[in-house]
Enzyme design. Structure first.
Site, PDB file in Angstrom:
ATOM      1  N   GLN A  80      46.280  15.181 -19.463  1.00 17.40           N
ATOM      2  CA  GLN A  80      45.498  16.075 -20.315  1.00 17.40           C
ATOM      3  C   GLN A  80      45.238  17.389 -19.576  1.00 17.40           C
ATOM      4  O   GLN A  80      44.802  17.397 -18.424  1.00 17.40           O
ATOM      5  CB  GLN A  80      44.167  15.423 -20.694  1.00 17.40           C
ATOM      6  CG  GLN A  80      43.338  16.255 -21.656  1.00 17.40           C
ATOM      7  CD  GLN A  80      42.091  15.534 -22.132  1.00 17.40           C
ATOM      8  OE1 GLN A  80      41.888  14.354 -21.837  1.00 17.40           O
ATOM      9  NE2 GLN A  80      41.251  16.225 -22.878  1.00 17.40           N
ATOM     10  N   ASP A  81      45.543  18.506 -20.251  1.00 13.10           N
ATOM     11  CA  ASP A  81      45.279  19.852 -19.706  1.00 13.10           C
ATOM     12  C   ASP A  81      46.102  20.158 -18.456  1.00 13.10           C
ATOM     13  O   ASP A  81      45.574  20.672 -17.463  1.00 13.10           O
ATOM     14  CB  ASP A  81      43.789  20.026 -19.387  1.00 13.10           C
ATOM     15  CG  ASP A  81      42.931  20.080 -20.636  1.00 13.10           C
ATOM     16  OD1 ASP A  81      43.468  19.847 -21.728  1.00 13.10           O
ATOM     17  OD2 ASP A  81      41.734  20.351 -20.524  1.00 13.10           O
ATOM     18  N   GLN A 133      40.362  15.620 -18.504  1.00 15.98           N
ATOM     19  CA  GLN A 133      40.958  16.913 -18.188  1.00 15.98           C
ATOM     20  C   GLN A 133      41.250  17.021 -16.695  1.00 15.98           C
ATOM     21  O   GLN A 133      40.363  16.802 -15.869  1.00 15.98           O
ATOM     22  CB  GLN A 133      40.030  18.055 -18.609  1.00 15.98           C
ATOM     23  CG  GLN A 133      39.632  18.019 -20.070  1.00 15.98           C
ATOM     24  CD  GLN A 133      38.308  17.340 -20.308  1.00 15.98           C
ATOM     25  OE1 GLN A 133      38.125  16.184 -19.909  1.00 15.98           O
ATOM     26  NE2 GLN A 133      37.374  18.024 -20.941  1.00 15.98           N
ATOM     27  N   THR A 169      36.897  21.584 -15.963  1.00 16.99           N
ATOM     28  CA  THR A 169      38.332  21.739 -16.232  1.00 16.99           C
ATOM     29  C   THR A 169      38.881  22.892 -15.412  1.00 16.99           C
ATOM     30  O   THR A 169      39.938  22.789 -14.778  1.00 16.99           O
ATOM     31  CB  THR A 169      38.578  21.999 -17.730  1.00 16.99           C
ATOM     32  OG1 THR A 169      38.119  20.868 -18.483  1.00 16.99           O
ATOM     33  CG2 THR A 169      40.049  22.216 -18.017  1.00 16.99           C
ATOM     34  N   ARG A 194      47.043  22.388 -31.830  1.00 21.05           N
ATOM     35  CA  ARG A 194      45.843  22.311 -32.651  1.00 21.05           C
ATOM     36  C   ARG A 194      44.908  23.445 -32.252  1.00 21.05           C
ATOM     37  O   ARG A 194      44.963  23.972 -31.134  1.00 21.05           O
ATOM     38  CB  ARG A 194      45.155  20.960 -32.501  1.00 21.05           C
ATOM     39  CG  ARG A 194      44.698  20.628 -31.094  1.00 21.05           C
ATOM     40  CD  ARG A 194      43.940  19.321 -31.061  1.00 21.05           C
ATOM     41  NE  ARG A 194      43.478  18.984 -29.715  1.00 21.05           N
ATOM     42  CZ  ARG A 194      42.549  18.082 -29.467  1.00 21.05           C
ATOM     43  NH1 ARG A 194      41.953  17.439 -30.453  1.00 21.05           N
ATOM     44  NH2 ARG A 194      42.187  17.822 -28.224  1.00 21.05           N
ATOM     45  N   ASP A 246      46.804  18.507 -25.230  1.00 20.51           N
ATOM     46  CA  ASP A 246      46.506  19.923 -24.997  1.00 20.51           C
ATOM     47  C   ASP A 246      47.071  20.390 -23.659  1.00 20.51           C
ATOM     48  O   ASP A 246      46.408  21.122 -22.919  1.00 20.51           O
ATOM     49  CB  ASP A 246      44.991  20.164 -25.015  1.00 20.51           C
ATOM     50  CG  ASP A 246      44.335  19.679 -26.301  1.00 20.51           C
ATOM     51  OD1 ASP A 246      45.031  19.534 -27.309  1.00 20.51           O
ATOM     52  OD2 ASP A 246      43.110  19.440 -26.293  1.00 20.51           O
ATOM     53  N   TRP A 278      42.058  25.211 -30.828  1.00 20.17           N
ATOM     54  CA  TRP A 278      40.913  25.087 -29.939  1.00 20.17           C
ATOM     55  C   TRP A 278      39.813  26.072 -30.322  1.00 20.17           C
ATOM     56  O   TRP A 278      38.632  25.765 -30.253  1.00 20.17           O
ATOM     57  CB  TRP A 278      41.388  25.328 -28.497  1.00 20.17           C
ATOM     58  CG  TRP A 278      40.314  25.231 -27.455  1.00 20.17           C
ATOM     59  CD1 TRP A 278      39.113  24.618 -27.553  1.00 20.17           C
ATOM     60  CD2 TRP A 278      40.378  25.770 -26.139  1.00 20.17           C
ATOM     61  NE1 TRP A 278      38.408  24.736 -26.380  1.00 20.17           N
ATOM     62  CE2 TRP A 278      39.161  25.442 -25.494  1.00 20.17           C
ATOM     63  CE3 TRP A 278      41.347  26.494 -25.432  1.00 20.17           C
ATOM     64  CZ2 TRP A 278      38.895  25.828 -24.188  1.00 20.17           C
ATOM     65  CZ3 TRP A 278      41.077  26.859 -24.136  1.00 20.17           C
ATOM     66  CH2 TRP A 278      39.860  26.537 -23.517  1.00 20.17           C
TER      67      TRP A 278
END
Length: 530
Positions: A345-346, A323, A293, A435, A367, A437
């Site tokens: 994502q990310d 990611q 990532t 949320r 996220d 992590w």
């Protein structure tokens, strides 16, 4: 970010009770000078006592400030030793996954040594940094180690990296955070009449507000500038002899298909584009494509005091590749003004340090604003895209894993809405503000428009577990819009409907990122308080 990987990472982290933290009420003069006594007041007393007893810098401290320097020096010694071990692993990289994980860890441990060294120097006899600075740099040092672990887990080579992790370095840095946290005082930060924080010089303010800025280097795809690639100009900036002033790179309109990196010690870089729709930097690395990532980022920014204006950063990997980061920033006192970040994502990795985003557009699904920086988003547009079938959207995943880290994600005076591709099917997908992590995840949303796409619950647990619900801090203050009602929000102990302006102010530019002392100099407009 893969859900199972993160949960495993949390389990691997050594967590101890924090009931033995320093008591601020204890008198420094009456405190015993015995190292065992001092170490007993830290969250990790055993490694403290062991390494203190074997340290060449051992002496009996009489004050907390002396003990703090001892702890930071001890952590730095261990970090230097750990980095040597990392470098020795290089020849053992016999496949691409190991090479990728090793490359990240090598860079991250070098950064940790730098952060600990600048902390130690700043707290020295000439005292060139504040306690708040020290807490920021120590927080970054700890985050770096966590990121190294995460990358090895993502690529399934944790057995290769594990021997490096046996240095107790995380616990020693955690001890340093606890000691410095007790000494941490609120900074008296000043503002100018224009409302800018003073960490941005008057010159930088003019640069950001000016439509005509003289660049040191020009990047142009058509060959009309000094370089055809953005990285070429960044590399040239790194070779400059005088590094004290602002170095300006003008990136002309065009789509630049490359991965860029502003490395450590390549400081005071300012990149100016010709508008979000005109200057675009794009690439397509992803975890699904064999990258971590951390290293999937289209743009990775590590040099201090980085500024970007009027540029779009994109990761084109798409939702099937997992990611995939558009921009990763670990640049202390960095500013992104009128920039866009696009991915799934990310999308935006606010990895560490103090960061400020103003009038930016952030697009993503899962996220898509994540990391462990102290970061404020002001007057930004957060646009949730259409995820894959069966997925839910989660806007933030904040990564604070130590209660003394002075990190958080703060979204202020912004707008949370559905992107064009989600609007027609918005009812088919759930969307949450964030949320947890990590154990002490901290996110607040202040005076922000929240559209109806956000679930009435507001926040999502991690993998349908009770993880961190008592230790996280999620807050909402005076938000508005059809999705802003807090009547049906989660009933977690860590969730707060903030009614006090004094509490909400702790997450503003003035308090969270000490913006008065540096932001003003950039020239980016900002609001100091609420």
């Amino acid at each position: 970010m893969a859900m199972q990987i993160r949960l495993l990472l949390v389990i691997l982290l050594f967590i101890v009770p924090f009931s033995s933290f320093f008591n601020p009420a204890l008198s420094m003069r009456s405190a015993p000078s015995n190292i065992t006594w001092w170490c007993s007041k830290t969250p990790h007393p055993e490694p403290c006592q062991y390494f203190m007893s074997h340290s060449r810098h051992r002496f009996s401290p009489k004050h907390r400030s002396q003990f703090r320097k001892m702890m930071v020096r001890l952590a730095m010694d261990r970090a230097i030793n750990a980095r040597k071990h990392v470098l020795q692993f290089g020849p053992n990289c016999d496949n691409n996954n190991r090479k990728a994980a090793w490359s990240d860890c090598s860079k991250l441990y070098a950064n940790t040594v730098l952060q600990l060294n600048r902390t130690l120097q700043g707290l020295g006899s000439h005292r060139s940094c504040t306690d708040f600075d020290a807490q920021t740099w120590l927080s970054t040092a700890l985050t770096n180690i966590q990121t190294c672990e995460l990358g090895s887990l993502e690529l399934n080579v944790s057995d290769f990296i594990t021997p490096i992790m046996s240095s107790n370095l995380s616990q020693l840095i955690s001890n340093s955070l606890a000691v410095n946290g007790v000494l941490l005082k609120k900074e008296n930060i000043s503002y100018t009449e224009e409302g800018f924080p003073s960490w941005l010089s008057r010159h930088d303010r003019r640069l950001l507000q000016s439509s005509k800025t003289k660049a040191n280097l020009v990047v142009a795809k058509d060959g009309s500038g000094h370089y055809r690639t953005v990285q070429g100009a960044i590399n040239a900036a790194a070779r400059r002899r005088v590094t004290g002033g602002r170095f300006i790179i003008h990136v002309k309109r065009g789509v630049y298909r490359e991965n860029i990196e502003v490395a450590l010690n390549n400081n005071n870089i300012m990149m100016i584009g010709e508008g979000m729709k005109s200057t675009i930097i794009t690439s397509g690395r992803s975890v699904g494509g064999g990258f971590t990532t951390y290293n999937s980022a289209t743009a990775g920014i590590d040099g201090f005091h980085f500024i970007a204006r009027d540029i779009t950063f994109i990761n084109t990997a798409g939702p099937l590749k997992g990611q995939a980061v558009a921009l990763r920033s670990a640049s202390d006192l960095s500013v992104f003004y009128r920039c866009a970040f696009q991915g799934y994502q990310d999308t935006l990795m606010v990895h560490s340090q103090r960061q400020f985003y103003r009038e930016c557009y952030i697009y993503g699904t899962i996220d898509f604003i994540f990391g462990n920086a102290a970061v404020v988003f002001q007057n930004c547009n957060i646009l949730v895209k259409r995820p894959l079938k069966g997925q839910a959207n989660v806007i933030t995943a904040q990564g604070r894993n130590d209660p003394y880290q002075n990190t958080a994600i703060s979204i202020q005076n912004s707008r949370v809405m559905a992107a064009p591709d989600l609007k027609p099917v918005v009812r088919a997908f759930k969307t949450y503000l964030g949320r947890p992590w990590q154990q002490y995840s901290r996110t607040v949303v202040l005076k922000t428009y929240i559209d109806s796409l956000v679930s009435p619950l507001g926040w999502s647990p991690w993998l349908e577990t009770n993880f961190a619900l008592d230790t996280l801090y999620y807050g909402e203050y005076k938000n508005y819009g059809p999705g802003s009602s807090t009547r049906r929000r989660v009933k977690w102990r860590g969730f707060h409907v903030i009614n006090s302006p004094a509490v909400a102010s702790q997450f503003t530019v003035g308090s969270l990122i000490a913006g008065r002392s540096w932001l003003q100099a950039t020239g980016v407009p900002f609001t100091f308080g609420l």
